[in-house]
Motif scaffolding. Structure first.
Motif, PDB file in Angstrom:
ATOM      1  N   LEU A  39       5.121 -29.994   0.197  1.00 29.80           N
ATOM      2  CA  LEU A  39       4.423 -30.870  -0.742  1.00 29.80           C
ATOM      3  C   LEU A  39       5.312 -32.033  -1.176  1.00 29.80           C
ATOM      4  N   ARG A  40       6.607 -31.768  -1.341  1.00 28.72           N
ATOM      5  CA  ARG A  40       7.544 -32.828  -1.696  1.00 28.72           C
ATOM      6  C   ARG A  40       7.640 -33.830  -0.553  1.00 28.72           C
ATOM      7  N   VAL A  44       3.118 -35.276  -2.337  1.00 25.33           N
ATOM      8  CA  VAL A  44       2.128 -34.710  -3.249  1.00 25.33           C
ATOM      9  C   VAL A  44       2.782 -34.280  -4.554  1.00 25.33           C
ATOM     10  N   LEU A  45       3.986 -33.737  -4.458  1.00 21.99           N
ATOM     11  CA  LEU A  45       4.746 -33.273  -5.621  1.00 21.99           C
ATOM     12  C   LEU A  45       6.036 -34.064  -5.693  1.00 21.99           C
ATOM     13  N   LYS A  46       6.261 -34.727  -6.800  1.00 23.04           N
ATOM     14  CA  LYS A  46       7.457 -35.547  -6.966  1.00 23.04           C
ATOM     15  C   LYS A  46       8.633 -34.662  -7.345  1.00 23.04           C
ATOM     16  N   ASP A  67       6.276 -33.963 -13.897  1.00 19.12           N
ATOM     17  CA  ASP A  67       5.779 -34.084 -12.523  1.00 19.12           C
ATOM     18  C   ASP A  67       5.028 -32.825 -12.117  1.00 19.12           C
ATOM     19  N   ASP A  68       5.516 -31.679 -12.563  1.00 17.35           N
ATOM     20  CA  ASP A  68       4.835 -30.408 -12.282  1.00 17.35           C
ATOM     21  C   ASP A  68       3.452 -30.411 -12.932  1.00 17.35           C
ATOM     22  N   TRP A  71       1.065 -32.700 -11.076  1.00 14.53           N
ATOM     23  CA  TRP A  71       0.599 -32.068  -9.841  1.00 14.53           C
ATOM     24  C   TRP A  71      -0.502 -31.045 -10.147  1.00 14.53           C
TER      25      TRP A  71
END
Length: 81
Positions: A39-40, A44-46, A67-68, A71
C-alpha cells in the motif's frame, strides 16, 4: 479489514502513539506487513522514511497517526459507494 470488505462497519481503531511501524499498522488492521508495504509503494498509505540515504531494502518507514486515519477514512468512503 475483513469487515470492510464485506460491508460491515469496523470497530474504532485506537491510535495511541504518534508514529507506528509498518508491522504495528498491519497488526492493528489485521493484515500482513507485506500488504502495508505494498500500500505504501502504491501510494495508498503515506509513510515517512527514517533513513532516506540508505539502500532501498534497508530503509525504515513509519506511519503517522493522521495518515493512518486518512487511509481508514478513505476505505470507509469507498465502502459506502
Amino acid at each position: 479489514m475483513r469487515d470492510l470488505e464485506i460491508g460491515e462497519t469496523p470497530a474504532a481503531v485506537q491510535l495511541d502513539r504518534e508514529w507506528s511501524t509498518m508491522a504495528e499498522v498491519a497488526q492493528r488492521h489485521g493484515c500482513s506487513a507485506k500488504t502495508i508495504r505494498r500500500l505504501r509503494l502504491d501510494g495508498v498509505l503515506k509513510a515517512h522514511c527514517l533513513n532516506p540515504d540508505a539502500p532501498e531494502l534497508q530503509r525504515r518507514y513509519r506511519v503517522h497517526r493522521d495518515d493512518d486515519r486518512a487511509w481508514i477514512e478513505g476505505i470507509k468512503r469507498r465502502g459506502r459507494r
